[in-house]
Every structure is written in structure tokens, then in C-alpha cells.
Write a protein that holds these residues in place. Structure first.
Motif, PDB file in Angstrom:
ATOM      1  N   PHE A 139       3.101  -7.730   2.986  1.00  0.00           N
ATOM      2  CA  PHE A 139       3.087  -6.452   2.450  1.00  0.00           C
ATOM      3  C   PHE A 139       4.038  -5.606   3.212  1.00  0.00           C
ATOM      4  O   PHE A 139       5.028  -5.014   2.486  1.00  0.00           O
ATOM      5  N   GLY A 140       4.307  -5.632   4.486  1.00  0.00           N
ATOM      6  CA  GLY A 140       5.118  -4.925   5.179  1.00  0.00           C
ATOM      7  C   GLY A 140       6.743  -5.463   4.906  1.00  0.00           C
ATOM      8  O   GLY A 140       7.579  -4.618   4.772  1.00  0.00           O
ATOM      9  N   LEU A 141       6.684  -6.853   4.809  1.00  0.00           N
ATOM     10  CA  LEU A 141       7.941  -7.377   4.402  1.00  0.00           C
ATOM     11  C   LEU A 141       8.576  -7.048   2.945  1.00  0.00           C
ATOM     12  O   LEU A 141       9.730  -6.791   2.756  1.00  0.00           O
ATOM     13  N   GLY A 142       7.451  -6.937   2.087  1.00  0.00           N
ATOM     14  CA  GLY A 142       7.853  -6.569   0.667  1.00  0.00           C
ATOM     15  C   GLY A 142       8.433  -5.319   0.519  1.00  0.00           C
ATOM     16  O   GLY A 142       9.386  -5.061  -0.016  1.00  0.00           O
ATOM     17  N   ILE A 143       7.690  -4.191   1.428  1.00  0.00           N
ATOM     18  CA  ILE A 143       8.077  -2.795   1.290  1.00  0.00           C
ATOM     19  C   ILE A 143       9.685  -2.865   2.024  1.00  0.00           C
ATOM     20  O   ILE A 143      10.367  -2.145   1.629  1.00  0.00           O
ATOM     21  N   ALA A 144       9.863  -3.535   3.255  1.00  0.00           N
ATOM     22  CA  ALA A 144      11.175  -3.455   3.794  1.00  0.00           C
ATOM     23  C   ALA A 144      12.105  -3.981   2.891  1.00  0.00           C
ATOM     24  O   ALA A 144      13.156  -3.370   3.054  1.00  0.00           O
ATOM     25  N   TYR A 145      11.928  -5.167   2.275  1.00  0.00           N
ATOM     26  CA  TYR A 145      12.990  -5.435   1.354  1.00  0.00           C
ATOM     27  C   TYR A 145      13.219  -4.728   0.233  1.00  0.00           C
ATOM     28  O   TYR A 145      14.241  -4.479  -0.408  1.00  0.00           O
ATOM     29  N   SER A 156       8.901 -11.312  -4.151  1.00  0.00           N
ATOM     30  CA  SER A 156       8.391 -12.587  -3.869  1.00  0.00           C
ATOM     31  C   SER A 156       7.109 -12.371  -2.826  1.00  0.00           C
ATOM     32  O   SER A 156       6.227 -12.816  -2.576  1.00  0.00           O
ATOM     33  N   ALA A 157       7.698 -11.589  -1.876  1.00  0.00           N
ATOM     34  CA  ALA A 157       6.546 -11.241  -0.726  1.00  0.00           C
ATOM     35  C   ALA A 157       5.419 -10.399  -1.140  1.00  0.00           C
ATOM     36  O   ALA A 157       4.256 -10.814  -1.152  1.00  0.00           O
ATOM     37  N   LEU A 158       5.480  -9.580  -2.069  1.00  0.00           N
ATOM     38  CA  LEU A 158       4.428  -8.975  -2.704  1.00  0.00           C
ATOM     39  C   LEU A 158       3.584  -9.728  -3.522  1.00  0.00           C
ATOM     40  O   LEU A 158       2.303  -9.499  -3.460  1.00  0.00           O
ATOM     41  N   THR A 159       4.264 -10.512  -4.239  1.00  0.00           N
ATOM     42  CA  THR A 159       3.454 -11.519  -5.111  1.00  0.00           C
ATOM     43  C   THR A 159       2.516 -12.439  -4.182  1.00  0.00           C
ATOM     44  O   THR A 159       1.481 -12.593  -4.459  1.00  0.00           O
ATOM     45  N   GLN A 160       3.211 -12.939  -3.166  1.00  0.00           N
ATOM     46  CA  GLN A 160       2.509 -13.866  -2.316  1.00  0.00           C
ATOM     47  C   GLN A 160       1.498 -12.990  -1.742  1.00  0.00           C
ATOM     48  O   GLN A 160       0.126 -13.479  -1.575  1.00  0.00           O
ATOM     49  N   CYS A 161       1.551 -11.852  -1.418  1.00  0.00           N
ATOM     50  CA  CYS A 161       0.315 -10.990  -0.745  1.00  0.00           C
ATOM     51  C   CYS A 161      -0.662 -10.845  -1.768  1.00  0.00           C
ATOM     52  O   CYS A 161      -1.846 -11.083  -1.274  1.00  0.00           O
ATOM     53  N   ARG A 162      -0.272 -10.372  -2.887  1.00  0.00           N
ATOM     54  CA  ARG A 162      -1.332 -10.097  -3.887  1.00  0.00           C
ATOM     55  C   ARG A 162      -2.209 -11.223  -4.296  1.00  0.00           C
ATOM     56  O   ARG A 162      -3.395 -11.360  -4.551  1.00  0.00           O
ATOM     57  N   ASN A 163      -1.477 -12.557  -4.136  1.00  0.00           N
ATOM     58  CA  ASN A 163      -2.266 -13.846  -4.515  1.00  0.00           C
ATOM     59  C   ASN A 163      -3.012 -14.379  -3.466  1.00  0.00           C
ATOM     60  O   ASN A 163      -3.471 -15.396  -3.598  1.00  0.00           O
ATOM     61  N   LEU A 164      -3.112 -13.650  -2.301  1.00  0.00           N
ATOM     62  CA  LEU A 164      -3.824 -14.292  -1.283  1.00  0.00           C
ATOM     63  C   LEU A 164      -5.407 -14.149  -1.614  1.00  0.00           C
ATOM     64  O   LEU A 164      -6.004 -13.326  -2.095  1.00  0.00           O
ATOM     65  N   ASN A 168      -8.777  -7.617  -0.440  1.00  0.00           N
ATOM     66  CA  ASN A 168      -9.701  -6.942  -1.437  1.00  0.00           C
ATOM     67  C   ASN A 168      -9.082  -6.417  -2.560  1.00  0.00           C
ATOM     68  O   ASN A 168      -7.846  -6.226  -2.697  1.00  0.00           O
ATOM     69  N   PRO A 169      -9.820  -6.223  -3.677  1.00  0.00           N
ATOM     70  CA  PRO A 169      -9.437  -5.494  -5.081  1.00  0.00           C
ATOM     71  C   PRO A 169      -8.593  -4.165  -4.697  1.00  0.00           C
ATOM     72  O   PRO A 169      -7.681  -4.096  -5.726  1.00  0.00           O
ATOM     73  N   ILE A 170      -8.883  -3.343  -3.948  1.00  0.00           N
ATOM     74  CA  ILE A 170      -8.383  -2.020  -3.906  1.00  0.00           C
ATOM     75  C   ILE A 170      -7.015  -2.309  -3.353  1.00  0.00           C
ATOM     76  O   ILE A 170      -6.047  -2.021  -3.825  1.00  0.00           O
ATOM     77  N   SER A 171      -6.727  -3.216  -2.296  1.00  0.00           N
ATOM     78  CA  SER A 171      -5.285  -3.442  -1.764  1.00  0.00           C
ATOM     79  C   SER A 171      -4.813  -4.205  -2.865  1.00  0.00           C
ATOM     80  O   SER A 171      -3.680  -4.186  -3.091  1.00  0.00           O
ATOM     81  N   LYS A 172      -5.410  -5.120  -3.468  1.00  0.00           N
ATOM     82  CA  LYS A 172      -4.698  -5.764  -4.563  1.00  0.00           C
ATOM     83  C   LYS A 172      -3.876  -4.902  -5.664  1.00  0.00           C
ATOM     84  O   LYS A 172      -3.046  -5.044  -6.068  1.00  0.00           O
ATOM     85  N   ASN A 173      -4.712  -3.828  -6.042  1.00  0.00           N
ATOM     86  CA  ASN A 173      -4.223  -2.903  -6.794  1.00  0.00           C
ATOM     87  C   ASN A 173      -2.781  -2.126  -6.118  1.00  0.00           C
ATOM     88  O   ASN A 173      -1.936  -1.855  -6.826  1.00  0.00           O
ATOM     89  N   ILE A 174      -3.201  -1.828  -5.008  1.00  0.00           N
ATOM     90  CA  ILE A 174      -1.891  -1.057  -4.203  1.00  0.00           C
ATOM     91  C   ILE A 174      -0.705  -2.015  -4.530  1.00  0.00           C
ATOM     92  O   ILE A 174       0.394  -1.646  -4.567  1.00  0.00           O
ATOM     93  N   ASP A 177       0.811  -2.157  -7.736  1.00  0.00           N
ATOM     94  CA  ASP A 177       1.459  -1.076  -7.793  1.00  0.00           C
ATOM     95  C   ASP A 177       2.978  -0.900  -7.420  1.00  0.00           C
ATOM     96  O   ASP A 177       3.993  -0.449  -7.891  1.00  0.00           O
ATOM     97  N   CYS A 178       3.008  -1.415  -6.078  1.00  0.00           N
ATOM     98  CA  CYS A 178       4.366  -1.751  -5.406  1.00  0.00           C
ATOM     99  C   CYS A 178       5.094  -2.541  -5.961  1.00  0.00           C
ATOM    100  O   CYS A 178       6.339  -2.338  -5.961  1.00  0.00           O
ATOM    101  N   ARG A 179       4.415  -3.797  -6.261  1.00  0.00           N
ATOM    102  CA  ARG A 179       5.322  -4.807  -6.998  1.00  0.00           C
ATOM    103  C   ARG A 179       6.165  -4.436  -8.359  1.00  0.00           C
ATOM    104  O   ARG A 179       7.167  -4.559  -8.342  1.00  0.00           O
ATOM    105  N   ASP A 180       5.099  -3.689  -9.173  1.00  0.00           N
ATOM    106  CA  ASP A 180       5.576  -2.976 -10.421  1.00  0.00           C
ATOM    107  C   ASP A 180       6.638  -2.066 -10.215  1.00  0.00           C
ATOM    108  O   ASP A 180       7.717  -2.068 -10.889  1.00  0.00           O
ATOM    109  N   LEU A 181       6.721  -1.292  -9.336  1.00  0.00           N
ATOM    110  CA  LEU A 181       7.540  -0.162  -8.901  1.00  0.00           C
ATOM    111  C   LEU A 181       9.032  -0.853  -8.517  1.00  0.00           C
ATOM    112  O   LEU A 181       9.993  -0.485  -9.058  1.00  0.00           O
TER     113      LEU A 181
END
Length: 199
Positions: A139-145, A156-164, A168-174, A177-181
Motif C-alpha cells: 500500500f505504501g509503495l503504491g501511494i509513493a509511486y 501494480s502495487a495497489l492491485t497486488q495489495c488488494r488481492n492479498l 479486510n474488506p474495509i481496507s480492500k475498499n480503500i 479507491d486509491c487504485r481507481d484514483l
């Protein structure tokens, strides 16, 4: 006078940060932990520094000092303490995580991305590797990039993070959202690039 003494004793016993004449690096360290637990961060910084002065290779004191500095928003100090910790043990992933998060919070995005990438290269079977699911790192890597406008690496980093599995579901939504942004920012950047090439 007696009331003041009683009040002072009660305060010291209930504050969670009562100095009981520490005289060794370990004593200072544990006093620092007690102060940090009771959110008396200024005192915890003093105790962790005293522990390090007594025992310059006290890796846990450096780690806790870096964590407290991060917690109070002193990111440069957190990064410096994490660096000292990593000089003692280059594989101390907890310190590397404080360093990466410190860079991210200090808006030093290239340095943050580099630190997160280093964490991902650590062996997951090391005793001190607490980021087994890698979600905070990815998640941090995705935000930094994303802030460096390297949207393909961010996505790529955010997608890998979401697919772990363990996210939890709330984190997946966040994360989504970051990935979509960043996906929309990537599309916008590509449009601007195409417009400038047409001119």
C-alpha cells in the motif's frame, strides 16, 4: 505540604511513566516504553536517548526512538534513528518500515518507494519480518509511486495489495479507491501527453 507529596506519589504511580531511578540501558529502555504506552512521548524520547547513550548498539532503543519520533511527526529524526538501527542490523524490517513510512509522510516519495522496495526483497521467513502479508508495504509503495506519477508501478502495487488474502474488506475498499484514483490520473496524464504530441 503532605497533600502535595501524596498527590505527587499518586500521579507518579498512575501516570505509567514514573522514574524509579533507572541506572542502566535496560532500565532507561523500559521507562521509555512505559512513557510511550502512556503517550508521554517527550519523556519516552529522553529515556530512549539515555538507553542509547549507555549502550550505543541497543537496537530496540533505536527502533522505539524512531517509532516515537514518527508518531510525533518528527520524520527526519525517525528516519535518522531508523538508519542507525539498520547500521546495527540491516535486516531489521521494522526499522526499514519506519524509515519508509517516514519518507512517505515527509513527502519524499522516491526515497519512500525505494525503502518499500527493499522491504519487499527481505526474506519472509526471517524472525523479525512482521509484514508477512505485505499489505502495508504494498500500500505504501503504491501511494509513493502514485505521488511520483509512476502510475503503472503504483497500480501494480495497489492491485497486488488488494488481492492479498488477509486484507479486510474495509481496507480492500480503500485500496480500490486509491487504485481507481491513480488509474484515472494515469489516463489523464496519457491524454495530456497525446495532446502535447499532436501540437
Amino acid at each position: 505540604m503532605m497533600r502535595r507529596v501524596i498527590w505527587l506519589i499518586v500521579f507518579l504511580l498512575t501516570s505509567g511513566c514514573a522514574a524509579l531511578n533507572p541506572n542502566s540501558a535496560d532500565d532507561y529502555y523500559y521507562e521509555g516504553l512505559n512513557c510511550a504506552k502512556s503517550k508521554n512521548f517527550d519523556s519516552s524520547i529522553v529515556y530512549f536517548k539515555k538507553a542509547i547513550a549507555e549502550k550505543p548498539d541497543f537496537i530496540n532503543a533505536y527502533y522505539m526512538l524512531s517509532t516515537v519520533y514518527y508518531r510525533v511527526g518528527k520524520y527526519a529524526e525517525a528516519i535518522n534513528c531508523a538508519d542507525q538501527c539498520l547500521k546495527i542490523d540491516k535486516d531489521f524490517t521494522d526499522c526499514m518500515m519506519v524509515k519508509a513510512d517516514g519518507y512517505l509522510s515527509a513527502r519524499q516519495y522516491y526515497e519512500a518507494a525505494e525503502a518499500y522496495e527493499i522491504i519487499l526483497k527481505y526474506e519472509p521467513n526471517k524472525n523479525n519480518f512482521i509484514y508477512k502479508d505485505k499489505a502495508p508495504v504494498l500500500f505504501g509503495l503504491g501511494i509513493a509511486y502514485g505521488f511520483t506519477e509512476d502510475y503503472s508501478k503504483s497500480l501494480s502495487a495497489l492491485t497486488q495489495c488488494r488481492n492479498l488474502k488477509d486484507v479486510n474488506p474495509i481496507s480492500k475498499n480503500i485500496i480500490s479507491d486509491c487504485r481507481d484514483l491513480y488509474r484515472s490520473l494515469a489516463v489523464e496524464a496519457e491524454r495530456k501527453k497525446m495532446k502535447s504530441e499532436k501540437k
